[in-house]
Design an enzyme around this catalytic site. Structure first.
Site, PDB file in Angstrom:
ATOM      1  N   GLU A   7       4.233  -2.762 -13.395  1.00  0.00           N
ATOM      2  CA  GLU A   7       5.644  -3.073 -13.714  1.00  0.00           C
ATOM      3  C   GLU A   7       6.429  -1.795 -14.029  1.00  0.00           C
ATOM      4  O   GLU A   7       7.274  -1.759 -14.916  1.00  0.00           O
ATOM      5  CB  GLU A   7       5.744  -4.110 -14.839  1.00  0.00           C
ATOM      6  CG  GLU A   7       5.221  -5.465 -14.374  1.00  0.00           C
ATOM      7  CD  GLU A   7       5.510  -6.595 -15.326  1.00  0.00           C
ATOM      8  OE1 GLU A   7       6.597  -6.628 -15.907  1.00  0.00           O
ATOM      9  OE2 GLU A   7       4.619  -7.462 -15.466  1.00  0.00           O
ATOM     10  N   PRO A  38       0.819  -1.220   0.000  1.00  0.00           N
ATOM     11  CA  PRO A  38       0.000   0.000   0.000  1.00  0.00           C
ATOM     12  C   PRO A  38       0.856   1.276   0.000  1.00  0.00           C
ATOM     13  O   PRO A  38       0.512   2.256  -0.643  1.00  0.00           O
ATOM     14  CB  PRO A  38      -0.821  -0.124   1.294  1.00  0.00           C
ATOM     15  CG  PRO A  38      -0.897  -1.603   1.545  1.00  0.00           C
ATOM     16  CD  PRO A  38       0.384  -2.183   1.032  1.00  0.00           C
TER      17      PRO A  38
END
Ligand SMILES: Cc1cc2nc3c(=O)[nH]c(=O)nc-3n(C[C@H](O)[C@H](O)[C@H](O)COP(=O)(O)OP(=O)(O)OC[C@H]3O[C@@H](n4cnc5c(N)ncnc54)[C@H](O)[C@@H]3O)c2cc1C
Length: 390
Positions: A370, A134
């Protein structure tokens, strides 16, 4: 019919060309009736189907059930491009078997590789890659999930959370990166493989996204992982994660090309058949300008992507800069190509059920995961400045 002329480029050899032909034919037959209503069930089914057909063998090396001696970037890219052109979820299912097991291939002991990789290749085990948290997405080194050695030295004890984990909730194992604290920041991280049924590992939340696929937040509470499940040396986890991403980043670019090609194919079909102003849409010069831009955007992405894959396969060099360029350009270009295709379709372009509408949703997250486009720019700049200083 998609433009296949790129396959004659010198980046490929005959085995790649044959692979693309066989897969394209297989997709045409086998991916026509994928029911996407339940993403978990669809994804499980696709992993099984891709495994049975032998395509997942390209995700692992031959010594552990794979098709080729080592991971081949050009094969991975061709597979992802072709799957994405036919079905986004099939590409996702394939990609995660590779990304989710990449750290095992690169850094696992032979015993660990033997235990996991053949099952990945057969589609008997679903893989996942658990890096993001998070509070640590783009800034991976800020991760807080911890792993401490148990008093008797037999286990690592993991505590913390991982979020945005693709295949979260359906995976059989997770490659998890956690802080072991040998050094601050990126140098204090270690990689582990954690079975999904390990006590202390729970699915805290399932996450819904605009192009549905299995995604979840994981929680680790006093989760004991055998020392033998460590991937590589302690403190080397960040390096393992980046090496894994170096391989699969170019394949994200390839998936974006697949989505863009699908949109271009549909745009061409629509433009040449939609009656307008006494002719068809494609007769109009503004449409032709758009088609010129779209075709060029796809080809530019192709050249950067397969250059990165070729350099890694043939020259055996680390292609951090080239893979970042490919990922940035291919995903950004695909977004523009798909947006233009939606525009050409008019109202139909935003109607649920039209392929360009689902591609519009499908492409968006590729510019974020990514490494977001901004992160790719920084990587390219860093590598370019370093080369200049040498
Ligand atoms: C569909 C999906 C699937 C995913 N699957 C996985 C998975 O399987 N495993 C996994 O570990 N993670 C996964 N992720 C997580 C993904 O890698 C992160 O979302 C991504 O790294 C961005 O992190 P964040 O969401 O925390 O955004 P943040 O780190 O908060 O970044 C927000 C935005 O800030 C901008 N930004 C970032 N750096 C800079 C900078 N230096 N300068 C200026 N702007 C900047 C970018 O535009 C970025 O999008 C997935 C994400 C999505 C959306």
């Amino acid at each position: 019919m998609s433009d296949k002329t790129y396959i004659d480029l010198p980046f490929f050899d005959e085995t790649h060309r044959a692979l693309e032909r066989e897969l394209d034919a297989w997709c045409g037959k086998s991916l026509q009736h994928v029911d996407h209503a339940d993403a978990d069930a669809a994804c499980r089914g696709l992993v099984r189907q891709l495994g049975q057909a032998g395509w997942l063998r390209y995700c692992v090396p031959a010594a552990f059930g794979g098709a080729l001696p080592a991971l081949d970037s050009r094969a991975l890219c061709l597979l992802r491009e072709t799957l994405a052109r036919h079905d986004g979820l099939a590409d996702f299912a394939f990609a995660m078997q590779g990304l989710g097991s990449g750290a095992i291939t690169l850094a696992g002991s032979d015993a660990v590789r033997e235990r996991y990789l053949p099952r990945v290749a057969r589609g008997d085990a679903i893989a996942a890659f658990a890096l993001s948290e998070p509070e640590a997405g783009s800034d991976v080194a800020a991760m807080q999930c911890s792993a401490r050695l148990s008093d008797d030295g037999s286990h690592y004890v993991l505590d913390g959370a991982k979020t945005w984990i693709s295949n979260g909730g359906i995976a059989d194992f997770y490659c998890v990166f956690a802080r072991t604290g040998e050094a601050p920041g990126a140098r204090g991280i270690t990689a582990f493989v954690v079975d999904a049924d390990t006590p202390g590992l729970t699915i805290a939340e399932r996450i819904d996204v605009i192009a549905p696929h299995p995604l979840a937040t994981l929680r680790f509470d006093n989760c004991r992982v055998p020392v033998g499940n460590r991937l590589g040396e302690t403190g080397q986890g960040f390096k393992v994660a980046m090496m894994t991403l170096d391989i699969f980043r170019a394949s994200v670019a390839a998936a974006a090309i697949g989505f863009a090609r699908a949109a271009l194919d549909d745009a061409l079909a629509r433009a040449t058949s939609r009656p307008m102003f006494g002719g068809v849409l494609a007769d109009l010069q503004l449409t032709q300008a758009a088609i010129g831009d779209m075709a060029t955007a796809v080809d530019a992405a192709v050249l950067l992507t397969y250059r990165a894959a070729w350099l890694r396969d043939v020259q055996g060099i680390r292609t951090t800069r080239e893979a970042a360029m490919a990922k940035m350009v291919a995903t950004e270009n695909a977004q523009q190509v798909i947006d233009r295709a939606v525009q050409m379709f008019g109202g139909l372009g935003v109607r649920v059920g039209t392929r360009v509408e689902s591609l519009y949703r499908e492409i968006r997250s590729l510019r974020i995961y990514e490494g977001a486009t901004e992160v790719q720019k920084l990587i390219i700049a860093r590598e370019t400045l370093a080369a200049h200083a040498r």
